[in-house]
Write a protein that holds these residues in place. Structure first.
Motif, PDB file in Angstrom:
ATOM      1  N   VAL A 256     -34.915  64.994 -15.149  1.00  0.00           N
ATOM      2  CA  VAL A 256     -33.783  64.075 -15.007  1.00  0.00           C
ATOM      3  C   VAL A 256     -34.014  63.126 -13.835  1.00  0.00           C
ATOM      4  O   VAL A 256     -33.736  61.921 -13.921  1.00  0.00           O
ATOM      5  N   ALA A 257     -34.551  63.653 -12.724  1.00  0.00           N
ATOM      6  CA  ALA A 257     -34.835  62.803 -11.567  1.00  0.00           C
ATOM      7  C   ALA A 257     -35.876  61.744 -11.917  1.00  0.00           C
ATOM      8  O   ALA A 257     -35.761  60.572 -11.515  1.00  0.00           O
ATOM      9  N   ILE A 258     -36.898  62.121 -12.673  1.00  0.00           N
ATOM     10  CA  ILE A 258     -37.905  61.156 -13.120  1.00  0.00           C
ATOM     11  C   ILE A 258     -37.256  60.081 -13.986  1.00  0.00           C
ATOM     12  O   ILE A 258     -37.525  58.883 -13.840  1.00  0.00           O
ATOM     13  N   GLY A 263     -37.470  52.610 -14.593  1.00  0.00           N
ATOM     14  CA  GLY A 263     -36.746  51.400 -14.934  1.00  0.00           C
ATOM     15  C   GLY A 263     -37.689  50.260 -15.223  1.00  0.00           C
ATOM     16  O   GLY A 263     -38.918  50.387 -15.134  1.00  0.00           O
ATOM     17  N   GLY A 264     -37.115  49.128 -15.591  1.00  0.00           N
ATOM     18  CA  GLY A 264     -37.917  47.946 -15.847  1.00  0.00           C
ATOM     19  C   GLY A 264     -38.483  47.918 -17.247  1.00  0.00           C
ATOM     20  O   GLY A 264     -38.246  48.817 -18.069  1.00  0.00           O
ATOM     21  N   SER A 270     -43.701  54.457 -17.552  1.00  0.00           N
ATOM     22  CA  SER A 270     -43.436  55.182 -16.309  1.00  0.00           C
ATOM     23  C   SER A 270     -43.010  56.614 -16.587  1.00  0.00           C
ATOM     24  O   SER A 270     -43.457  57.561 -15.913  1.00  0.00           O
ATOM     25  N   LEU A 271     -42.145  56.791 -17.572  1.00  0.00           N
ATOM     26  CA  LEU A 271     -41.723  58.146 -17.941  1.00  0.00           C
ATOM     27  C   LEU A 271     -42.915  58.990 -18.371  1.00  0.00           C
ATOM     28  O   LEU A 271     -43.071  60.140 -17.942  1.00  0.00           O
ATOM     29  N   ARG A 272     -43.768  58.434 -19.203  1.00  0.00           N
ATOM     30  CA  ARG A 272     -44.947  59.171 -19.655  1.00  0.00           C
ATOM     31  C   ARG A 272     -45.839  59.557 -18.479  1.00  0.00           C
ATOM     32  O   ARG A 272     -46.293  60.703 -18.382  1.00  0.00           O
ATOM     33  N   GLY A 311     -35.456  58.544 -22.566  1.00  0.00           N
ATOM     34  CA  GLY A 311     -35.040  57.159 -22.698  1.00  0.00           C
ATOM     35  C   GLY A 311     -33.747  57.024 -23.478  1.00  0.00           C
ATOM     36  O   GLY A 311     -32.845  56.261 -23.101  1.00  0.00           O
ATOM     37  N   VAL A 312     -33.635  57.766 -24.568  1.00  0.00           N
ATOM     38  CA  VAL A 312     -32.394  57.755 -25.347  1.00  0.00           C
ATOM     39  C   VAL A 312     -31.237  58.252 -24.497  1.00  0.00           C
ATOM     40  O   VAL A 312     -30.138  57.690 -24.515  1.00  0.00           O
TER      41      VAL A 312
END
Length: 322
Positions: A256-258, A263-264, A270-272, A311-312
């Motif tokens: 969740v912190a990640i 953003g952007g 970035s999530l991956r 992301g969702v």
């Protein structure tokens, strides 16, 4: 896909429970389970249509016939868990399909389920991987409720509502083995995640219904019974599951912190990146000696799906706070 030897397809876990390697993606990636008690049987999860010969083969290995199956239980209706449910039910003349009430309409008419999977994977991939998802007649579908108990020839199977990964998810408590059939509500842990002294278990936030608050609550409910084992769809039985509870809860918070920090325009990338880094770090903390490339090869599918799911969740207007 690697080919498994016939002897590798079935694993006797004791207590009348057999793990069935469904063959989805790679060996020991996706499991279904067969419970046999007093000459009667129940399946938990099915894999995809390609798994049908293995599912029926596990039953034959126990000296049973299709008519001896009372229940086909799906933990939730994602297609890697329930894709073969309609096809298998056609082979089981006396069985009821047991499913969470939110999932029952999708087993009776799977068109929306297939459409949702296509939105994630694409039409061609869904057709190639899952084939034709068969409907189940409404009069053969049994919807569960929180606190419900089924009787398998004198063996009680208890159900709880288990959201967090999906709102159409329930957990199944087997008193005989003091174990939970968890689907995806207690994370995933492939055999390769085990080292000599520890094992990595990671949450799965596959789109589209990840809810961190609900996931943590569900994990707590599972551990309340002081289970001796968890039967994971991905993959197999893990013993002393209480030792993994804190690991899962910590990772939910870390994921969740990640997500909140991403953003952007390159949010998904970035999530991956950060999810992969998190899992590799936790894996090494538990004694893995695999290099980055070997780790990435094993977790790339889950990194992608977890990134999509986060992301969702980020885009959900009324998302719960973690």
């Amino acid at each position: 896909m690697q080919q498994a030897r016939p002897d590798d397809l079935f694993e006797d876990l004791g207590h009348g429970i057999t793990a069935i390697d469904t063959g989805f993606v790679r060996p020991r990636f996706d499991a279904a389970y067969l419970i046999v008690h007093a000459g009667r049987a129940a399946y938990v999860d099915t894999g995809t249509n390609d798994a049908l010969p293995r599912l029926l083969g596990a039953l034959a290995r126990q000296g049973l016939e299709a008519a001896d199956v009372d229940y086909l239980i799906v933990t939730h209706v994602h297609l890697d868990h329930a894709g073969a449910a309609g096809s298998l039910m056609r082979e089981l003349p006396n069985a009821k399909l047991v499913v969470h009430p939110r999932g029952a309409p999708h087993m009776i008419d799977p068109s929306a389920l297939v459409k949702g999977a296509s939105a994630v994977y694409g039409d061609e991939e869904v057709a190639r991987t899952y084939g034709v998802v068969q409907p189940v007649p409404a009069d053969r579908v049994l919807a569960t409720h929180d606190g419900m108990t089924l009787d398998l020839a004198g063996r009680p199977l208890h159900f709880i509502d288990a959201p967090g990964h999906a709102r159409h998810h329930h957990g199944i408590w087997d008193e005989a083995s003091r174990g939970w059939f968890t689907g995806d509500c207690f994370g995933i842990s492939y055999p390769e995640f085990a080292s000599a002294h520890d094992r990595l278990v990671i949450p799965t936030t596959t789109p589209v219904q990840f809810d961190p608050v609900a996931m943590k609550h569900t994990i707590g409910r599972l551990l309340e019974r002081n289970p001796a084992r968890m039967y994971l769809t991905h993959y197999g039985c893990i013993d002393t599951p209480s030792s993994f509870g804190a690991q899962l809860l910590e990772q939910v918070d870390a994921m969740v912190a990640i997500a909140r920090a991403a953003g952007g325009a390159d949010r998904h990338a970035s999530l991956r990146e950060h999810l992969g880094r998190l899992y590799r770090q936790r894996w090494r903390e538990r004694g893995s000696t695999l290099d980055d490339a070997a780790m990435d090869a094993l977790i790339t599918v889950d990194v992608e799906l977890n990134a999509q799911g986060l992301g969702v969740w980020l885009d959900r207007p009324a998302k719960a706070s973690a």
